[in-house]
Design a protein around this motif. Sequence first.
Motif, PDB file in Angstrom:
ATOM      1  N   GLN A 164       5.660  -0.970   7.198  1.00  0.00           N
ATOM      2  CA  GLN A 164       6.495  -2.166   7.124  1.00  0.00           C
ATOM      3  C   GLN A 164       7.655  -2.031   6.144  1.00  0.00           C
ATOM      4  OE1 GLN A 164       3.463  -4.983   6.036  1.00  0.00           O
ATOM      5  NE2 GLN A 164       3.439  -5.873   8.094  1.00  0.00           N
ATOM      6  N   ASP A 165       7.484  -1.204   5.137  1.00  0.00           N
ATOM      7  CA  ASP A 165       8.522  -1.107   4.106  1.00  0.00           C
ATOM      8  C   ASP A 165       9.770  -0.392   4.596  1.00  0.00           C
ATOM      9  OD1 ASP A 165       7.146   1.333   4.210  1.00  0.00           O
ATOM     10  OD2 ASP A 165       7.649   1.792   2.135  1.00  0.00           O
ATOM     11  N   ALA A 166       9.632   0.543   5.538  1.00  0.00           N
ATOM     12  CA  ALA A 166      10.755   1.312   6.094  1.00  0.00           C
ATOM     13  C   ALA A 166      11.650   1.896   4.996  1.00  0.00           C
ATOM     14  CB  ALA A 166      11.572   0.469   7.065  1.00  0.00           C
ATOM     15  N   SER A 167      11.018   2.394   3.936  1.00  0.00           N
ATOM     16  CA  SER A 167      11.750   2.994   2.817  1.00  0.00           C
ATOM     17  C   SER A 167      12.259   4.377   3.191  1.00  0.00           C
ATOM     18  CB  SER A 167      10.837   3.143   1.596  1.00  0.00           C
ATOM     19  OG  SER A 167      10.380   1.899   1.173  1.00  0.00           O
ATOM     20  N   PRO A 168      13.429   4.749   2.683  1.00  0.00           N
ATOM     21  CA  PRO A 168      13.877   6.133   2.874  1.00  0.00           C
ATOM     22  C   PRO A 168      12.896   7.079   2.185  1.00  0.00           C
ATOM     23  CG  PRO A 168      15.641   4.749   1.992  1.00  0.00           C
ATOM     24  CD  PRO A 168      14.390   3.940   1.952  1.00  0.00           C
ATOM     25  N   LEU A 169      12.370   8.033   2.920  1.00  0.00           N
ATOM     26  CA  LEU A 169      11.308   8.894   2.387  1.00  0.00           C
ATOM     27  C   LEU A 169      11.794   9.892   1.342  1.00  0.00           C
ATOM     28  CD1 LEU A 169       9.111   9.543   5.532  1.00  0.00           C
ATOM     29  CD2 LEU A 169       8.595   8.145   3.539  1.00  0.00           C
ATOM     30  N   TYR A 223      15.593  17.477   1.142  1.00  0.00           N
ATOM     31  CA  TYR A 223      16.969  17.526   1.638  1.00  0.00           C
ATOM     32  C   TYR A 223      17.040  17.115   3.112  1.00  0.00           C
ATOM     33  CZ  TYR A 223      21.379  19.350   3.360  1.00  0.00           C
ATOM     34  OH  TYR A 223      22.590  19.470   3.976  1.00  0.00           O
ATOM     35  N   TRP A 224      16.150  17.662   3.926  1.00  0.00           N
ATOM     36  CA  TRP A 224      16.194  17.336   5.343  1.00  0.00           C
ATOM     37  C   TRP A 224      15.727  15.909   5.620  1.00  0.00           C
ATOM     38  CZ3 TRP A 224      19.480  19.706   8.051  1.00  0.00           C
ATOM     39  CH2 TRP A 224      19.779  21.033   7.801  1.00  0.00           C
ATOM     40  N   SER A 225      14.834  15.378   4.798  1.00  0.00           N
ATOM     41  CA  SER A 225      14.465  13.967   4.926  1.00  0.00           C
ATOM     42  C   SER A 225      15.665  13.080   4.644  1.00  0.00           C
ATOM     43  CB  SER A 225      13.333  13.606   3.961  1.00  0.00           C
ATOM     44  OG  SER A 225      12.132  14.172   4.371  1.00  0.00           O
ATOM     45  N   TRP A 226      16.436  13.449   3.635  1.00  0.00           N
ATOM     46  CA  TRP A 226      17.632  12.686   3.306  1.00  0.00           C
ATOM     47  C   TRP A 226      18.687  12.840   4.398  1.00  0.00           C
ATOM     48  CZ3 TRP A 226      22.423  15.026   2.124  1.00  0.00           C
ATOM     49  CH2 TRP A 226      23.432  14.134   1.762  1.00  0.00           C
ATOM     50  N   ARG A 227      18.874  14.077   4.848  1.00  0.00           N
ATOM     51  CA  ARG A 227      19.911  14.376   5.848  1.00  0.00           C
ATOM     52  C   ARG A 227      19.666  13.646   7.167  1.00  0.00           C
ATOM     53  NH1 ARG A 227      24.836  16.536   6.728  1.00  0.00           N
ATOM     54  NH2 ARG A 227      24.826  18.283   8.118  1.00  0.00           N
ATOM     55  N   PHE A 228      18.383  13.584   7.594  1.00  0.00           N
ATOM     56  CA  PHE A 228      18.044  12.920   8.850  1.00  0.00           C
ATOM     57  C   PHE A 228      17.729  11.443   8.666  1.00  0.00           C
ATOM     58  CE2 PHE A 228      16.671  17.300  10.296  1.00  0.00           C
ATOM     59  CZ  PHE A 228      17.803  17.503  11.065  1.00  0.00           C
ATOM     60  N   ASN A 229      17.862  10.972   7.419  1.00  0.00           N
ATOM     61  CA  ASN A 229      17.606   9.569   7.103  1.00  0.00           C
ATOM     62  C   ASN A 229      16.215   9.123   7.557  1.00  0.00           C
ATOM     63  OD1 ASN A 229      18.254   7.149   5.915  1.00  0.00           O
ATOM     64  ND2 ASN A 229      19.202   6.319   7.757  1.00  0.00           N
ATOM     65  N   GLU A 230      15.211   9.927   7.220  1.00  0.00           N
ATOM     66  CA  GLU A 230      13.836   9.574   7.580  1.00  0.00           C
ATOM     67  C   GLU A 230      13.380   8.373   6.767  1.00  0.00           C
ATOM     68  OE1 GLU A 230      11.056  13.051   8.937  1.00  0.00           O
ATOM     69  OE2 GLU A 230      11.942  13.494   6.977  1.00  0.00           O
ATOM     70  N   VAL A 231      12.699   7.464   7.439  1.00  0.00           N
ATOM     71  CA  VAL A 231      12.158   6.284   6.773  1.00  0.00           C
ATOM     72  C   VAL A 231      10.663   6.204   7.040  1.00  0.00           C
ATOM     73  CG1 VAL A 231      14.301   4.955   6.824  1.00  0.00           C
ATOM     74  CG2 VAL A 231      12.695   4.776   8.714  1.00  0.00           C
ATOM     75  N   SER A 232       9.987   5.461   6.191  1.00  0.00           N
ATOM     76  CA  SER A 232       8.548   5.269   6.329  1.00  0.00           C
ATOM     77  C   SER A 232       8.247   4.563   7.644  1.00  0.00           C
ATOM     78  CB  SER A 232       8.041   4.437   5.149  1.00  0.00           C
ATOM     79  OG  SER A 232       6.722   4.040   5.361  1.00  0.00           O
ATOM     80  N   GLN A 233       7.131   4.914   8.261  1.00  0.00           N
ATOM     81  CA  GLN A 233       6.725   4.288   9.518  1.00  0.00           C
ATOM     82  C   GLN A 233       6.079   2.925   9.283  1.00  0.00           C
ATOM     83  OE1 GLN A 233       7.236   5.638  12.626  1.00  0.00           O
ATOM     84  NE2 GLN A 233       8.443   7.156  11.540  1.00  0.00           N
ATOM     85  N   PRO A 273       0.817  -1.223   0.000  1.00  0.00           N
ATOM     86  CA  PRO A 273       0.000   0.000   0.000  1.00  0.00           C
ATOM     87  C   PRO A 273       0.853   1.277   0.000  1.00  0.00           C
ATOM     88  CG  PRO A 273      -0.829  -1.542   1.644  1.00  0.00           C
ATOM     89  CD  PRO A 273       0.474  -2.079   1.142  1.00  0.00           C
ATOM     90  N   GLN A 274       1.977   1.246   0.686  1.00  0.00           N
ATOM     91  CA  GLN A 274       2.851   2.412   0.714  1.00  0.00           C
ATOM     92  C   GLN A 274       3.475   2.649  -0.659  1.00  0.00           C
ATOM     93  OE1 GLN A 274       2.872   0.063   3.223  1.00  0.00           O
ATOM     94  NE2 GLN A 274       1.719   1.435   4.546  1.00  0.00           N
ATOM     95  N   TYR A 275       3.936   1.580  -1.305  1.00  0.00           N
ATOM     96  CA  TYR A 275       4.519   1.728  -2.637  1.00  0.00           C
ATOM     97  C   TYR A 275       3.484   2.229  -3.635  1.00  0.00           C
ATOM     98  CZ  TYR A 275       8.463  -0.921  -0.773  1.00  0.00           C
ATOM     99  OH  TYR A 275       9.528  -1.334  -0.021  1.00  0.00           O
ATOM    100  N   ALA A 276       2.257   1.737  -3.523  1.00  0.00           N
ATOM    101  CA  ALA A 276       1.183   2.219  -4.396  1.00  0.00           C
ATOM    102  C   ALA A 276       0.930   3.707  -4.135  1.00  0.00           C
ATOM    103  CB  ALA A 276      -0.089   1.409  -4.179  1.00  0.00           C
TER     104      ALA A 276
END
Length: 174
Positions: A125-130, A113-123, A47-50
């Motif tokens: 199951q996929d835990a993808s870098p946002l 940029y800040w999502s990349w810098r702080f290494n934010e990931v999806s909450q 669902p997250q990938y979709a």
Amino acid sequence: MGVIRTSLDWLYRISGVLAALCLIGILLMIVAQMVARWIGDIFPGAPQYAGYLMAAASFLAFANALNGGAHIRVSILLNAVPPKIKWVLEVWCFGIATAVIAYFVYYAYWFVYWSWRFNEVSQAQDASPLWIPQSVMVIGGVILLIAFIDNLVSVLSKGDHRLGSNVVDQSLGE
């Protein structure tokens, strides 16, 4: 100038094709999730990938839709005023739209940029870098900004925009 025009038209077309491919990707995600359920398995993150593909499809389609005449415009007003007033209204509309999308792209870039810098990931199951799905938003925004600038320059230099004619508008008695 012909090379620039051809390149811009190609960019808008490719953006539309990529948006269509994202829609096919959504279909494949849904089918894969259904097949996984039928065989008693799960497809974590589908669902997250979709959702990521839906956002990508939307942002990548904006410029192509704009130039195809699919965006909402107040054409009935623009067709009812004299040519000089129409030109002023077109310049005003494209100027405001260009400023708004430039503002959006600037802040969207820093958001990614800040999502990349702080290494934010999806909450989920996929835990993808946002920053990966968010960056498509910036790319689509930049292409839309280019399309607005292209149309603004066209109105300023030639007196008319480059937007296509929407068949639906024509059927409503314009």
